[in-house]
Design a protein around this motif. Structure first.
Motif, PDB file in Angstrom:
ATOM      1  N   ASN A   1       0.737  -1.230   0.017  1.00 22.53           N
ATOM      2  CA  ASN A   1      -0.069  -0.079  -0.025  1.00 22.53           C
ATOM      3  C   ASN A   1       0.879   1.431   0.082  1.00 22.53           C
ATOM      4  O   ASN A   1       2.023   1.125   0.509  1.00 22.53           O
TER       5      ASN A   1
ATOM      6  N   PRO B   1      -5.429   2.750   0.045  1.00 22.27           N
ATOM      7  CA  PRO B   1      -6.009   1.429  -0.088  1.00 22.27           C
ATOM      8  C   PRO B   1      -5.042   0.322  -0.473  1.00 22.27           C
ATOM      9  O   PRO B   1      -3.736   0.664  -0.560  1.00 22.27           O
ATOM     10  N   GLN B   2      -5.385  -1.133  -0.532  1.00 24.47           N
ATOM     11  CA  GLN B   2      -4.677  -1.960  -0.985  1.00 24.47           C
ATOM     12  C   GLN B   2      -4.082  -1.637  -2.323  1.00 24.47           C
ATOM     13  O   GLN B   2      -5.011  -1.249  -3.051  1.00 24.47           O
TER      14      GLN B   2
ATOM     15  N   ASP C   1      -3.168  -3.492  -4.954  1.00 24.39           N
ATOM     16  CA  ASP C   1      -3.595  -4.181  -6.031  1.00 24.39           C
ATOM     17  C   ASP C   1      -5.123  -3.740  -6.098  1.00 24.39           C
ATOM     18  O   ASP C   1      -5.857  -4.433  -7.293  1.00 24.39           O
ATOM     19  N   THR C   2      -5.779  -3.055  -5.385  1.00 20.29           N
ATOM     20  CA  THR C   2      -7.363  -2.768  -5.552  1.00 20.29           C
ATOM     21  C   THR C   2      -7.251  -1.444  -6.797  1.00 20.29           C
ATOM     22  O   THR C   2      -8.275  -1.079  -7.267  1.00 20.29           O
ATOM     23  N   LEU C   3      -6.217  -0.858  -6.793  1.00 16.40           N
ATOM     24  CA  LEU C   3      -6.154   0.502  -7.467  1.00 16.40           C
ATOM     25  C   LEU C   3      -6.395   0.136  -9.253  1.00 16.40           C
ATOM     26  O   LEU C   3      -6.068  -1.118  -9.609  1.00 16.40           O
ATOM     27  N   ASP C   4      -6.749   0.988  -9.728  1.00 15.33           N
ATOM     28  CA  ASP C   4      -7.081   0.757 -11.297  1.00 15.33           C
ATOM     29  C   ASP C   4      -5.694   0.314 -11.704  1.00 15.33           C
ATOM     30  O   ASP C   4      -4.635   0.904 -11.271  1.00 15.33           O
TER      31      ASP C   4
ATOM     32  N   GLN D   1      -1.711   1.811 -11.002  1.00 14.75           N
ATOM     33  CA  GLN D   1      -0.678   1.175 -10.619  1.00 14.75           C
ATOM     34  C   GLN D   1       0.517   0.855 -11.394  1.00 14.75           C
ATOM     35  O   GLN D   1       1.612   1.192 -11.104  1.00 14.75           O
TER      36      GLN D   1
END
Length: 265
Positions: free
Chosen positions: A182, A210-211, A213-216, A220
């Motif tokens: 994160n 946010p984590q 890997d949850t980002l667009d 990333q």
């Protein structure tokens, strides 16, 4: 520590446990005469016996420590390893390594930014111990298996001169790459970067972001380019585990020397 060293220490620990039990039984037998009429002779005999036993145990322990120290010195390279020479020759990152501490910091300047990376050799110790436990349970190591890269947690902090706030990145370093967990932003740079109890307490109540890997996916990718541009790349990810093992070996040798000296005095 290596699996071989862990095995030697486990065997040594078992031997010391047996010796301690034997000592307890001897104590129980030696204490019985104290209930008879000849109290003074029994007390003197026990005192002399205990003192001599202690001296013998100290000598044996010091000898074992000396043997382990000699083994580790022979196994370790006497000169600075090539990977470290090459890293320093690049002149990008500065290494902050205090003898006796288990944390290492790498720092660098990037324009008006200050980049700081921190990692601990405690991670490599815990991973090696877990690997040793697996071998004890029956899993055999093969010489054909590739060299294992121990996962090491890393924390990056980026601050800017004259600009408030700090960007911090938590990542895992393994197999020559960084896996970002994160990315957090702290309006107060001190809260985000200081290693104090007060700063840690303040961080606990803040949103850490946010984590990753949850980002667009496109976000990333741009973050990865952002970090790579600042030298947080595969080359650095390969260096960290190597340096962690190098430091852990040095700290272990220092520990052996200090304990041996203390026992011998």
């Amino acid at each position: 520590m290596s699996a071989i060293r862990a095995l030697r220490q486990a065997a040594g620990s078992s031997s010391r446990t047996l010796a301690a039990r034997a000592s307890t039984r001897s104590f129980a037998r030696a204490a019985l005469p104290a209930f008879r009429s000849t109290v003074a002779p029994a007390t003197r005999a026990f005192s002399v016996s205990a003192r001599r036993f202690g001296e013998a145990a100290d000598v044996i322990l010091a000898q074992k420590l000396a043997e382990e120290l000699q083994y580790e010195k022979e196994a370790a390279a006497s000169a600075e390893p090539d990977f470290l020479k090459g890293f320093k020759a690049q002149g990008v990152w500065q290494i902050e390594d205090v003898t006796g501490n288990d944390e290492v910091a790498l720092t660098r300047k990037f324009g008006n930014e200050n980049v700081r990376l921190m990692f601990s050799i405690a991670d490599i110790q815990a991973e090696q111990e877990a690997e040793f436990e697996e071998l004890e349970e029956g899993e055999e190591a093969s010489e054909d298996q590739p060299a294992h890269s121990y996962p090491i947690r890393c924390s990056f902090a980026i601050t800017k001169n004259g600009t408030p706030g700090a960007l911090t990145i938590d990542a895992m370093c393994q197999d020559g790459t960084f896996v970002t967990d994160n990315i957090s932003f702290y309006p107060d740079a001190k809260v985000g970067t200081e290693l104090t109890a007060e700063a840690d307490w303040k961080r606990r109540g803040l949103y850490i972001g946010p984590q990753f890997d949850t980002l667009d996916v496109s976000v990333q990718e741009e973050f990865e380019k952002f970090l790579t541009e600042r030298g947080i790349n595969d080359s650095l990810a390969l260096f960290i585990p190597e340096y962690a093992e190098f430091k852990e070996q040095r700290e272990y040798v220092g520990w052996l020397q200090s304990v041996k000296k203390f026992i011998e005095v």
